[in-house]
Design an enzyme around this catalytic site. Structure first.
Site, PDB file in Angstrom:
ATOM      1  N   HIS A  74     -10.790 -13.023 -33.116  1.00  0.00           N
ATOM      2  CA  HIS A  74     -10.686 -13.860 -34.310  1.00  0.00           C
ATOM      3  C   HIS A  74     -10.524 -15.326 -33.931  1.00  0.00           C
ATOM      4  O   HIS A  74     -11.184 -16.211 -34.499  1.00  0.00           O
ATOM      5  CB  HIS A  74      -9.491 -13.426 -35.165  1.00  0.00           C
ATOM      6  CG  HIS A  74      -9.549 -12.005 -35.640  1.00  0.00           C
ATOM      7  ND1 HIS A  74      -9.432 -10.924 -34.782  1.00  0.00           N
ATOM      8  CD2 HIS A  74      -9.701 -11.478 -36.886  1.00  0.00           C
ATOM      9  CE1 HIS A  74      -9.503  -9.800 -35.471  1.00  0.00           C
ATOM     10  NE2 HIS A  74      -9.665 -10.115 -36.752  1.00  0.00           N
ATOM     11  N   SER A  99     -15.495  -9.737 -36.438  1.00  0.00           N
ATOM     12  CA  SER A  99     -14.622 -10.820 -36.877  1.00  0.00           C
ATOM     13  C   SER A  99     -14.902 -12.129 -36.153  1.00  0.00           C
ATOM     14  O   SER A  99     -14.715 -13.208 -36.727  1.00  0.00           O
ATOM     15  CB  SER A  99     -13.153 -10.430 -36.685  1.00  0.00           C
ATOM     16  OG  SER A  99     -12.820  -9.319 -37.491  1.00  0.00           O
TER      17      SER A  99
END
Length: 367
Positions: free
Chosen positions: A306, A241
């Site tokens: 993230h 991610s």
């Protein structure tokens, strides 16, 4: 022909003479190259054209002087837009589609359309995706066949017993800050990352090249794991991610910054869908992090990777995507953001060396 207008061999001719040459022989040139040459003449403030610039343009190379001329913006687009051209083959339509997906200026889109040869192909994003998917599936099958236990949960002790994912107890093994991308929390985690990095990463690599896109991707991956080690010190990390969010956030930010120039179809709807998918995946990661683990004291993976990827995307990534076919070494903002990134990496390294012992944290047991 240019030598006839430069008897003294200075390497330059006047823009007036250059225009007359284009008017006389323009029908022999590709219309997109003719438009680029006209843009060079229109944007030239010195009243002269360098012969080497002409040679570079005809051989699909853009010199620094041409880049600066285009950046001035005083250019004229005489022919019809690339999107209006008909009779294109399937591959030509694909290249045109990629140009409109990623580039905000018509002259850059035409330049890319004329010069792209698919050699080399977008190998980086395809290769990294295949390796990530195959590694995740292979590890799942290994647990099921050899260990007689099919495991999807990241917090399961068997899942943690591998040399790829990042674990705070094993943070001294430097390769884990990068190799954690080959392990994912589940099929939905892997599937969404694969879809996003193929749909966004492959077109970006086709336009900007493997070197630039791989730099953004790897920088996002490293920033993601380092962000976890600084801000969520007791959690492991899995998934790509960090790299995926770096690419997607850079692409979305580039679209927003160049909204009027971006001509991709349904751009508002597609941005909304991308943001919804990213928000769903990020929300899932936040929920999973704070959800009680089924195998205490092993914690669920962190969501901070993230955010680390997003920060790389909207800084380094935006600069790379904005400056198509331009030297990053000449960009002041590039050096500023690169310096900030290096400072963060150095800070995180020292943090990992000293902070864990100074704060006397209770870390989960080593796998």
């Amino acid at each position: 022909l240019l030598s006839q207008f430069d008897p003294d061999n200075t390497g330059y001719i006047s823009t007036e003479k250059f225009r007359s040459l284009l008017q006389r022989h323009g029908s022999e040139l590709d219309p997109h190259k003719l438009e680029v040459l006209l843009a060079l003449a229109d944007s030239n403030s010195e009243g002269r054209i360098c012969y080497q610039d002409f040679v570079n343009l005809m051989s699909n190379k853009r010199s620094n002087s041409f880049r600066q001329a285009i950046l001035q913006g005083n250019r004229r687009l005489c022919s019809k837009a690339l999107l209006e051209e008909t009779g294109l083959s399937l591959s030509q339509r694909l290249i045109r589609h990629v140009a409109y997906e990623t580039l905000p200026r018509e002259i850059d889109r035409k330049w890319y359309y004329d010069s792209y040869s698919c050699c080399p192909p977008p190998w980086f994003m395809i290769t990294i995706t295949i390796v990530e998917a195959s590694t995740r599936v292979a590890f799942f099958l290994y647990n099921g066949v050899v260990l007689d236990r099919f495991v999807l949960q990241v917090s399961h002790p068997l899942y943690l017993k591998n040399a790829l994912l990042y674990h705070p107890q094993l943070r001294a093994q430097a390769w884990r800050y990068l190799t954690y991308i080959f392990m994912h929390a589940g099929i939905e985690h892997l599937g969404l990352n694969v879809v996003l990095q193929l749909l966004v990463g492959v077109p970006l690599e086709m336009v900007h090249g493997a070197a630039r896109i791989s730099f953004v991707y790897v920088a996002g991956v490293v920033a993601g794991s380092l962000a976890v080690s600084v801000a969520d010190m007791t959690a492991p990390v899995v998934g790509s991610s960090g790299g995926v969010y770096a690419l997607v956030s850079a692409h979305l930010a580039n679209i927003v910054m160049n909204w009027s120039g971006m001509k991709c179809q349904f751009k508002l709807l597609r941005m909304a869908v991308a943001l919804i998918c990213m928000s769903f995946e990020f929300g899932r990661a936040v929920w999973l992090r704070f959800h009680p683990s089924a195998y205490p004291p092993c914690p669920h993976p962190s969501f901070m990777a993230h955010l680390g990827g997003v920060m790389v995307g909207i800084t380094l990534g935006v600069i790379i995507l904005r400056n198509y076919e331009q030297r990053l070494l000449d960009q002041t903002l590039w050096w500023i953001f690169l310096s900030i990134y290096v400072i963060f990496v150095l800070f995180a390294i020292f943090w990992n060396i000293f902070a864990y012992s100074l704060l006397d944290l209770k870390l989960p047991p080593p796998p």
